[in-house]
Design an enzyme around this catalytic site. Structure first.
Site, PDB file in Angstrom:
ATOM      1  CD  GLU A 153      31.912  39.858  40.188  1.00 56.30           C
ATOM      2  OE1 GLU A 153      31.957  39.297  41.299  1.00 56.30           O
ATOM      3  OE2 GLU A 153      32.949  40.163  39.538  1.00 56.30           O
ATOM      4  N   PRO A 184      47.858  32.353  36.520  1.00 59.73           N
ATOM      5  CG  PRO A 184      49.981  33.257  36.817  1.00 59.73           C
ATOM      6  CD  PRO A 184      49.134  32.557  35.808  1.00 59.73           C
ATOM      7  CG  MET A 217      43.772  39.830  32.154  1.00 54.17           C
ATOM      8  SD  MET A 217      43.960  38.799  33.605  1.00 54.17           S
ATOM      9  CE  MET A 217      42.350  38.996  34.368  1.00 54.17           C
ATOM     10  N   GLY A 218      40.947  36.735  30.229  1.00 50.81           N
ATOM     11  CA  GLY A 218      39.726  36.412  29.494  1.00 50.81           C
ATOM     12  C   GLY A 218      39.792  35.193  28.615  1.00 50.81           C
ATOM     13  CG  LEU A 222      29.229  26.838  38.458  1.00 53.20           C
ATOM     14  CD1 LEU A 222      28.144  27.899  38.494  1.00 53.20           C
ATOM     15  CD2 LEU A 222      28.631  25.457  38.733  1.00 53.20           C
ATOM     16  CD  GLU A 223      34.052  30.124  32.671  1.00 54.73           C
ATOM     17  OE1 GLU A 223      34.171  30.286  31.443  1.00 54.73           O
ATOM     18  OE2 GLU A 223      34.685  30.803  33.498  1.00 54.73           O
TER      19      GLU A 223
END
Length: 771
Positions: free
Chosen positions: A50, A266, A309-310, A337-338
């Site tokens: 999100e 992961p 992360m990210g 989508l990415e």
């Protein structure tokens, strides 16, 4: 009653994840920052997905409403970390979302005072929804969806969701199927509309590839790069663990493609160490992203374990093939989508229930390859790795399908803008406050109203036309800046304006003081607001509790062509030609500071909304005010800073000269939030701030404490307003000798200013005094 269960819930979360303890104060409603102004936007994004989806929308909200505060709450620790990396330049505050307990939600709402609450996707929180509406905020669900996996559970609780889904003002869904499901749960059809999937509008190109990974890939030089994205454990012991499946399949892939680099990602941080152990046990060459130092060279075939992360989205441009995890295990899949935007071939297993419509469209359109069981996984991936033309065709179709669905963020922005504009702030009081103060308030308003009406019947007339500028409450609406702006405009048009004011808190024995423009006199004899009028040089100033007598005295000496009666709406003993009433958009009906109730707006001939944020039209507030005055023209205005003034030398310096300095700020205003918001907009590093009561006269000992606290915070300057600077004692320069003092010089702008001046001129020509 529920306290033991709340305690048990909090303890359970904390013991499962120790990092949860640090987030607990925020989850109980204690924000890590101090909000500066009402009328903000609060957007809730539950987790990583999100946050990524919301980033583009938040950027557009920031561009559309540059003066409005935007705050983002996140539920998960991983989402909060990513938001801290991606969103700080776009938002005014990040925090963990409060638990859906009334006390926690109310604490956040009181702090933020939002006009718009935006909730992403399937987050349905009854207490948040109900309390947001009680505080007068518009509530919008954005990118709403109910997945195939979740739908049976939602449907079985229709009796519960029916009432909750009546609370949002708008529910903006991703698809027709989602719209149908919200309607079946009881959401009103007038509130639900399909606008598309916000995730189609994600801008993946904005994410830079970490240099340390770029260097590793350049040194390793793989022929093929496969990403196993967001892999998940099985739902139970009988379900497939995707990390196990990937590690097992790698032996086959590495034999067929010896120059293969696999990026294993992961989904959950608690799986990073387990994945590393699996790779080690299988004797597969690998390196952990968190351990990269910038010089490693991997001997292929090998694995890069992305244990951060990210960063996944930044690596998709490098891939030849992407396996989307969560689709072999019964987890419902993840967003494809990415990688599609980068034209990459994508493969997924049988479980894409969370993105069923997207998966169906992409599969039917040739932009996604599906396999039906864990047993087919390894061979299906190997087949695509060995067929570049097919990969290219799939990637091209995926990119075309993704781009064709763009535009949801613009449609959502239009709806949010409309809802933001119709919001009307509500002053929410605790029960004991309402019980204690409501009778007192009604008594006060009754006495005040009787006094105004009694004086109006005995009103006197000046020989000169009078324009009154006032408000409903005591202080805080920006009356003096507006009076100065109007005086300047009248003077430009050939008029000779003069001011009439009470001179609040002045210390003069004279019943009436009449001062020429730029007369030199002390603030003690005039009051700080009257001093601002004198120093403006725009016209003479008459100061008295009896403005009619002051008007006669000014007429005798200066013969002005028009009077501007500052703060005169309730001063009905002086008749006026034009009654301009200012309404502060940050606090339109200032309960607790009201002199008269909003019903007296019927007396106004012109209404001006002050402190208006750029990009907003305040349709809701205007409609609210129209209940009491259906004919008065209404205009929007705002104050903006133009210079900083070095107080000791009265020297003007550019506003940006203070950027980067450590600022300690103080003020005594009716509405201090406007000053704090101005400092935020100027990007000043405010390390400490104090607010005092309106018209506060500073004592030397207070200034010493101010300076000591500022020095304790390592501040480099003290910053205040012109009004507060005028209220400093004569000895201020001796008292505050360790830090320079600045104040902000401000100006006013009015939308459709020429029309406002025409209305005022027309009413002056009527030459009919009215009350």
């Amino acid at each position: 009653m529920g306290s033991p269960f709340i305690v048990a819930y909090l303890l359970g979360r904390g013991f499962r994840n120790r990092a949860y303890w640090k987030s607990l104060p925020e989850r109980l409603g204690f924000l890590p920052f101090k909000a500066t102004a009402p009328g903000s936007i609060w957007l809730h994004a539950v987790s990583v997905g999100e946050v990524l989806s919301a980033a583009g929308l938040i950027a557009k909200l920031r561009s559309e409403f540059p003066d409005s505060n935007i705050y983002v709450s996140i539920s998960t620790i991983a989402g909060r970390k990513l938001a801290g990396e991606r969103l700080p330049h776009l938002v005014d505050g990040l925090f963990f979302a409060p638990l859906d307990f009334t006390f926690a939600v109310r604490r956040v709402l009181r702090a933020l005072e939002p006009s718009l609450v935006v909730v992403m996707e399937t987050e349905i929180w009854p207490n948040l929804f109900r309390e947001a509406k009680r505080f007068g905020a518009q509530l919008v669900i954005v990118n709403g969806r109910i997945s195939d996996r979740a739908w049976p559970k939602y449907r079985s609780f229709r009796w519960f969701f029916h009432s909750v889904l009546n609370l949002p003002d708008k529910i903006l869904t991703q698809s027709g199927q989602d719209t149908d499901r919200y309607l079946k749960l009881g959401a009103p059809s007038a509130k639900v509309s399909q606008v598309g999937n916000l995730k189609y509008d994600v801008d993946p190109s904005a994410i830079a590839i970490p240099e340390v990974i770029v260097g590793l890939i350049e040194r390793t030089a793989p022929d093929l790069l496969l990403i196993a994205a967001s892999t998940m454990p099985g739902m139970d012991s009988a379900d497939t663990d995707e990390d196990d499946a990937v590690v097992a399949a790698f032996a086959d892939w590495s034999t067929k493609f010896p120059k293969l680099l696999l990026v294993l990602v992961p989904r959950r941080p608690d799986r990073f160490d387990r994945a590393a152990q699996q790779l080690s046990n299988a004797k597969i060459r690998f390196v952990r992203r968190s351990k990269l130092e910038g010089h490693e060279i991997l001997e292929l075939p090998a694995v890069l374990l992305l244990d951060t992360m990210g960063e996944l989205g930044s690596l998709f441009p490098l891939a030849e093939l992407v396996f989307m995890g969560g689709s072999i295990a019964q987890r419902g899949g993840h967003n494809i989508l990415e990688p599609a935007y980068f034209g990459k071939a994508i493969i997924a297993g049988p479980h894409m229930e969370n993105f069923a419509e997207i998966a169906r469209d992409f599969t039917q359109g040739g932009g996604l390859v599906r396999f039906q069981s864990a047993q087919e996984f390894a061979s299906c991936v190997a087949e695509l790795l060995g067929d570049k033309p097919r990969r290219d065709r799939i990637g091209k179709r995926a990119q075309e399908l993704a781009n064709a669905q763009r535009g949801a963020s613009d449609r959502i922005l239009n709806v949010l803008g409309s809802q933001f504009d119709i919001a009307v702030p509500v002053c929410f009081r605790k029960f004991w406050q309402r019980m204690l103060f409501t009778p007192v308030a009604y008594f006060w308003r009754s006495i005040s109203g009787w006094n105004v009406r009694w004086k109006a019947k005995r009103a006197g007339h000046a020989a000169t036309a009078v324009i009154s500028v006032g408000g409903l409450g005591m202080g805080g609406a920006g009356k003096t800046p507006f009076v100065l702006w109007l005086a300047a405009k009248l003077k430009e048009s050939g008029q000779s304006p003069a001011f009439l004011t009470r001179g609040y808190r002045r210390k003069s024995a004279d019943r009436i003081s009449v001062l020429a423009p730029n007369d030199c006199c002390s603030v003690a004899l005039t009051g700080e607001e009257a001093q601002m009028l004198v120093r403006s040089g725009l016209g003479p100033v008459g100061i008295s509790a009896n403005r009619l007598e002051a008007a006669h005295a000014v007429e005798e000496r200066f013969h002005p062509s028009v009077f501007l009666l500052d703060d005169g709406f309730q001063h009905t003993q002086l008749a006026r030609n034009v009654d301009i009433v200012l309404i502060d958009t940050l606090n339109p009906i200032p309960w607790g500071r009201l002199r008269e109730g909003p019903e007296v707006l019927a007396r106004a001939s012109v209404i001006v909304l002050t402190r208006c944020a750029r990009g907003r039209n305040y349709a809701g507030l205007i409609a609210y005010l129209r209940k009491w005055n259906k004919v008065a023209p209404m205009f929007l205005s705002r104050v903006f800073p133009v210079n900083a003034i070095v107080a000791s030398a009265s020297q003007r310096v550019p506003l940006d000269s203070l950027v980067g300095m450590r600022v300690a700020a103080f003020c005594g205003l009716g509405n201090p939030s406007s000053f704090w918001k101005t400092l935020e907009q100027l990007k000043y590093n405010t390390v400490y701030r104090w607010d005092f009561g309106d018209h506060h006269h500073y004592k030397p000992q207070e200034l010493r404490r101010l300076e000591q606290q500022a020095l304790h915070e390592n501040a480099e300057i003290l910053l205040t307003t012109q009004k507060d600077f005028l209220n400093l004692p004569p000895s201020w320069l001796e008292v505050m000798e360790n830090l320079p003092v600045y104040w902000l010089d401000v100006a006013l702008e009015v939308d459709n200013a020429e029309q406002l001046l025409e209305v005022v001129a027309f009413q002056l020509k009527q030459n009919s005094f009215h009350m």
